[in-house]
Design an enzyme around this catalytic site. Sequence first.
Site, PDB file in Angstrom:
ATOM      1  CG  MET A   1      -0.788   4.653   6.251  1.00  0.00           C
ATOM      2  SD  MET A   1      -2.355   4.419   6.231  1.00  0.00           S
ATOM      3  CE  MET A   1      -2.758   6.245   5.724  1.00  0.00           C
ATOM      4  N   PRO A   2       3.352   4.446   5.026  1.00  0.00           N
ATOM      5  CG  PRO A   2       5.441   3.780   5.550  1.00  0.00           C
ATOM      6  CD  PRO A   2       4.209   4.090   6.266  1.00  0.00           C
ATOM      7  CG  HIS A   3       0.000   4.602   1.281  1.00  0.00           C
ATOM      8  ND1 HIS A   3       0.412   5.552   1.972  1.00  0.00           N
ATOM      9  CD2 HIS A   3      -0.390   5.231  -0.120  1.00  0.00           C
ATOM     10  CE1 HIS A   3       0.105   6.896   1.458  1.00  0.00           C
ATOM     11  NE2 HIS A   3      -0.486   6.496   0.264  1.00  0.00           N
ATOM     12  CB  THR A   4       2.767   1.463  -2.804  1.00  0.00           C
ATOM     13  OG1 THR A   4       3.222   1.802  -4.078  1.00  0.00           O
ATOM     14  CG2 THR A   4       3.447  -0.075  -2.473  1.00  0.00           C
TER      15      THR A   4
END
Length: 160
Positions: free
Chosen positions: A64-67
Amino acid sequence: MPIADLFPAAEGILSLTPANKTELLELVSAAAAARMGRSKDEVLDALQARERLGSTALGRGVAMPHTRMAGMDKPVAILARLTRAIEFDARDGEPVDLVFTVLWPEDASEGFLPALSNICRVLRDNQLPRQLRQARSADEALAMLRAADHTAPDARPEED
């Protein structure tokens, strides 16, 4: 935030064939940037900066790449189902083939962690990742996500 709000349409669900983690982040950055009206490099830089803090792989083949990003009006989420699993520096050592990318407006921090938590919660059920891997279309995958989301208004039990 209900998953239906993050994934309002099947266009947020992609089938991708990246060779590695870097290429995957480039592909989802390009897709997100097109939806946001931003540059791919701006989105990619933000996701890579987050990955440098530690891998966003959740385990069991899911990442879950997130930013958070400045200048966004609303969250953007993309589910990528990979045709071939790739190394993603997961703690359990499993390669990743399901990737939930979440980009969130920096000015709306109050909903960010609950949204990430909701995605993690629905993925805890081993059935959902298995079903998503077998979905025949983006529409079918979207329906599976919505059905698994018990926070959606129509999924809440009725009160007497």
